[in-house]
Structure formats: structure tokens, C-alpha cells
Design a protein around this motif. Sequence first.
Motif, PDB file in Angstrom:
ATOM      1  N   ALA A  47       0.821  -1.208   0.000  1.00 17.71           N
ATOM      2  CA  ALA A  47       0.000   0.000   0.000  1.00 17.71           C
ATOM      3  C   ALA A  47       0.858   1.262   0.000  1.00 17.71           C
ATOM      4  O   ALA A  47       0.446   2.312  -0.505  1.00 17.71           O
ATOM      5  N   GLU A  48       2.067   1.178   0.553  1.00 15.63           N
ATOM      6  CA  GLU A  48       2.963   2.324   0.593  1.00 15.63           C
ATOM      7  C   GLU A  48       3.732   2.511  -0.715  1.00 15.63           C
ATOM      8  O   GLU A  48       4.042   3.629  -1.104  1.00 15.63           O
ATOM      9  N   PHE A 199       5.442  -0.028 -12.363  1.00 16.42           N
ATOM     10  CA  PHE A 199       6.172  -0.914 -11.452  1.00 16.42           C
ATOM     11  C   PHE A 199       6.242  -0.336 -10.042  1.00 16.42           C
ATOM     12  O   PHE A 199       6.094  -1.059  -9.055  1.00 16.42           O
ATOM     13  N   MET A 200       6.464   0.988  -9.942  1.00 18.12           N
ATOM     14  CA  MET A 200       6.545   1.667  -8.641  1.00 18.12           C
ATOM     15  C   MET A 200       5.528   2.802  -8.619  1.00 18.12           C
ATOM     16  O   MET A 200       5.887   3.970  -8.834  1.00 18.12           O
ATOM     17  N   PRO A 201       4.264   2.522  -8.388  1.00 19.68           N
ATOM     18  CA  PRO A 201       3.223   3.550  -8.516  1.00 19.68           C
ATOM     19  C   PRO A 201       3.360   4.719  -7.545  1.00 19.68           C
ATOM     20  O   PRO A 201       2.812   5.792  -7.800  1.00 19.68           O
ATOM     21  N   PHE A 202       4.085   4.545  -6.461  1.00 21.34           N
ATOM     22  CA  PHE A 202       4.256   5.633  -5.487  1.00 21.34           C
ATOM     23  C   PHE A 202       5.680   6.169  -5.481  1.00 21.34           C
ATOM     24  O   PHE A 202       6.060   6.909  -4.559  1.00 21.34           O
ATOM     25  N   GLY A 203       6.461   5.814  -6.489  1.00 23.38           N
ATOM     26  CA  GLY A 203       7.793   6.372  -6.650  1.00 23.38           C
ATOM     27  C   GLY A 203       8.781   5.930  -5.588  1.00 23.38           C
ATOM     28  O   GLY A 203       8.548   4.987  -4.834  1.00 23.38           O
ATOM     29  N   TRP A 204       9.900   6.658  -5.551  1.00 27.33           N
ATOM     30  CA  TRP A 204      10.985   6.286  -4.640  1.00 27.33           C
ATOM     31  C   TRP A 204      10.644   6.558  -3.180  1.00 27.33           C
ATOM     32  O   TRP A 204      11.139   5.855  -2.291  1.00 27.33           O
ATOM     33  N   GLY A 206       7.850   5.983  -1.824  1.00 22.33           N
ATOM     34  CA  GLY A 206       7.125   4.795  -1.401  1.00 22.33           C
ATOM     35  C   GLY A 206       8.062   3.659  -1.026  1.00 22.33           C
ATOM     36  O   GLY A 206       7.830   2.945  -0.041  1.00 22.33           O
ATOM     37  N   VAL A 207       9.141   3.484  -1.813  1.00 26.64           N
ATOM     38  CA  VAL A 207      10.134   2.449  -1.492  1.00 26.64           C
ATOM     39  C   VAL A 207      10.733   2.721  -0.123  1.00 26.64           C
ATOM     40  O   VAL A 207      10.889   1.811   0.707  1.00 26.64           O
ATOM     41  N   TRP A 208      11.068   3.983   0.125  1.00 29.16           N
ATOM     42  CA  TRP A 208      11.657   4.380   1.409  1.00 29.16           C
ATOM     43  C   TRP A 208      10.696   4.069   2.557  1.00 29.16           C
ATOM     44  O   TRP A 208      11.076   3.458   3.559  1.00 29.16           O
ATOM     45  N   ALA A 209       9.451   4.468   2.408  1.00 32.30           N
ATOM     46  CA  ALA A 209       8.473   4.252   3.475  1.00 32.30           C
ATOM     47  C   ALA A 209       8.127   2.771   3.662  1.00 32.30           C
ATOM     48  O   ALA A 209       7.637   2.366   4.723  1.00 32.30           O
ATOM     49  N   ALA A 418      10.134   7.941   7.934  1.00 29.29           N
ATOM     50  CA  ALA A 418       9.310   8.284   6.773  1.00 29.29           C
ATOM     51  C   ALA A 418       7.894   7.751   6.923  1.00 29.29           C
ATOM     52  O   ALA A 418       6.925   8.391   6.504  1.00 29.29           O
ATOM     53  N   PHE A 419       7.766   6.592   7.558  1.00 33.03           N
ATOM     54  CA  PHE A 419       6.440   5.985   7.709  1.00 33.03           C
ATOM     55  C   PHE A 419       5.709   6.472   8.951  1.00 33.03           C
ATOM     56  O   PHE A 419       4.519   6.782   8.905  1.00 33.03           O
TER      57      PHE A 419
END
Length: 478
Positions: A47-48, A199-204, A206-209, A418-419
Motif C-alpha cells: 500500500a505504501e 512498477f513503482m506507482p508511489f515512486g521512490w 514509497g520504497v523508502w516508506a 518516513a512511515f
Amino acid sequence: MTQPSIDQAYLAKRQLRKGTAGWVLLAGLGVSYVISGDFAGWNFGIAEAGWGGFAIAACLMALMYLALVLSLAEMSAALPAAGGGYSFARQAMGPAGGYLTGLAVLIEYALAPAAIVIFIGAAVEALIGINGPLVYLIFYAVFIGIHLAGVGEALKVMMVISGLAVFAILATAVALIGSFDAANLFDIAPTNAAGASTFMPFGWYGVWAALPFGMWLFLAVEGVPLAAEEAKDPARDMPKGIIAAMLFLLFTALLVVVLLAGAAGAEMIGQSGVPLVDALNEAGNPTLATLVNVLGLAGLIASFFSIIYGYSRLVFALSRAGYLPKRLSLTSGRKVPYLALIVPGVFGFLVSLSGEGDLMLGMAVVGATISYALMALSHIMLRVQQPDLPRPYKTPGGVVTSGIALVLSLVALTGVYAFDPRAFNYTIVLFIAGAAYYFFYSKNHLVAKTAEEEFALVSASPEELDGSDPAPVAAAKL
């Protein structure tokens, strides 16, 4: 202040049962620490970050844990003490570094069971309609009671419970293979975030969070070295046990991350409170879904049960060394540290009454990442400072491997902020308060002046402590 004199009677009252666990039981302990993470929690990372973003986060955290486990395998074979990461850090960084590492692990291990018991309560409510403080109290009392019966008995019970949870995961994977469709992995629409794509709908960002959720697939496997003093042959059993546990957890993580979203869709799995159950229902397996729902409780219990074991051994080691009140390291006739089981259990139960399981998990992850950085640094320092230390097992890649663990653990620490900034800030405050306790009080009440003296205490046999062979204790200047 001069160090207090510690006689043989002090040590004789603080002995664990040696030779109880072989490498298979140790591997089972490692899997038990973590297995509940496969059932729920990790999926919120989708979800993130979307499935692809979470896959990147999970791979980074898998690499961090693998590098850390390989580093711990070396240190636990060379320094087999119940303190685990605390013992390694004290050897490398002295009393203050050892305590701060132990404190970070203690924050993780004290808060995680409180969070898990809240989730257990929710699972029990779904099954029989009962939840709340009474459920929390019953689970704490029953499973602390099993631990009080003895470590051998407790680890065998843990293996059975973990086996049920593993069966549920494997059965789910087999049932979902036929429903897998790669298109389901990318059913979340891209946003306008930097780096966003299908592939990464919430961008970088989102990966961090999503990094803390990637950790949930492996969180607490680092606790295997806490059983070092109870291993049959620590030099052989500790590396085999912790590495086997990590490899198995990599396999189960791959199954749930790929197959659940591939069968039911990333968007649905990212929102699910019971992702295995929802994926099975979506794939048309309601009977198996009901069984997995029941066995999911076994997964929660396995992690709850084993982390209680972990915190008791850590508290025992810190207390025996004088960092915490010394009464907490007293052991029973069954060689069980009963106060180290009961006192943190009472604390955990009281904390669980808040009902804020998500906050406690976030705080546990902060404590974990701080400890990982310090443990990885300990491996590097021991390689540099003590190159001649006997190492029955050596980490592949040496300090490069532990350096990877160090860097990724610091990155993961920022991911918690971040989260959930609240969990990050609360944990830092708790860590500072615990550090103040050491610097203003307990540093003046340590049992041993050096890590070498402390290790001599750990290595002393029951025969040496009952007065029949006092030489090793005397050699430790105690």
C-alpha cells in the motif's frame, strides 16, 4: 568506584542449562521469532509502494538481514554468550557500547510481544468472539509458564507451533500457484510521485516508506544467538542454526510476496488484514482459507512465544553483568531465569493495554535497526581489533558483508521516520532514558571490569561454580 566482589555463589545462582539445543532447534527458534510476519503486516508495504516498490524494499531488507546473519554467525560461534548482540558489542566497544546495543535489542524484544498479543487478541475475537485484557493476560501467563518449565520443553513446544504455521504458508502457496497472473502484481495506478511508474506507482518515496514492512518478513531472526549458552556445540550449532533459519525465511518471504499479490491483486493484498486468507478466498479456496485463518493464530503464537524466550535471555545477560538489577538474573532449579521472564512480561502486558499494536511495532523496528547498526559495527571492529580471536566460522566477505548490513540498517532506520515519525521519536526518547540509567547508575555496578572477565564467567562450568574447581573463576579476578 571499585568493582564489587562476586563470589561463586553469585554465579551458581545464575546458570542456564547448557547443551539443550542443537542446530535444528536453533533454526526452529529463528523461524519462530519471525513466522508471524509472513501472515500479516508486511503486505501494508504494498500500500505504501506498490508491488514493485515493495519488492525493491523487501530485497534490500533481505540483503541487510542476510549480511547481518552471516556476521552474527561468526560472532556467536566465537563468543557464545546469552547476551547475543550485547555480548558482541561489549567485546568490541566496551561496557557502554555493549549496554547501548543491549538496550536497543531490549526495546525491540520488550515491545514486540506486547504488539503481537494485541494481534492475537484480534484473531481470538474473530474465532470465538473474545478479546481484551483477559485474553492478553491468559496468553502471557500460559506461555511464560511453559518457559518456566525449562528451555528444552519450551523449545520443543515452539517447534510444534511453528510447524503448524509453516504448513499453513506452504499449503497456501501450493493452492495459489494455479491462480497466479503477473498482471495482478501491477494493478495499482501510478501517482504523480517522483519516479512513479506502473512498477513503482508511489515512486521512490514509497520504497523508502516501505522499508519497515520489508523488515517485518525477517524481524527478530537476529535473536538466535541469545540461545548460545544453551546450545550443544555453539561453535558449530550457532552458525548452522541462524543461517538455516534465514535461508528458510527467505524462501517463505518469496512465496507470500509473489504468490499472494499475483493471485489476488496487489491493491487488495496491500489493504488486507489477513492477506493469506483473503488471497485464498479470492482464488476460490474457502475451506483452506478457514484452516489458514486458524493456523494464522499459531504463527502469531510462535513469534510471541519465542520472543518471550529472547527477551528473558537478554535481560538475564544484562542483569548478570550488572547493567540491570542483579536479581533479574537469578535462575530456578530448572536453570530458567524466572524473574527475567516474569518482570518484562508484566511490563509487556501493561503496555498491551494501550491497544496500540501498530505504534509498538514501529518502536520495535526502530530499536531493531539501531541494534543492527551497532552489531554490524561490532563485527567490523572485532575483525580490526582482534584479528587473532578464534573464529570457528568466518563471515563470507568479511567486513564488506558487515559493512553492507551497517549501511542498510541506517537506511532502514530513516525509513521508520518516513512511515511513522511518532514511533521514531518515542523510541529515541526511550533510548535516551535507558542510556541515562547506565551513565548515571549502572556503569558503577558492573560485575566484570572487562569483556574478557565477563566471558570467563559465562564459560565457567557448573562444577567450577560449586566449589570443586575454583581456578577458572579466580582467574577471572572474581
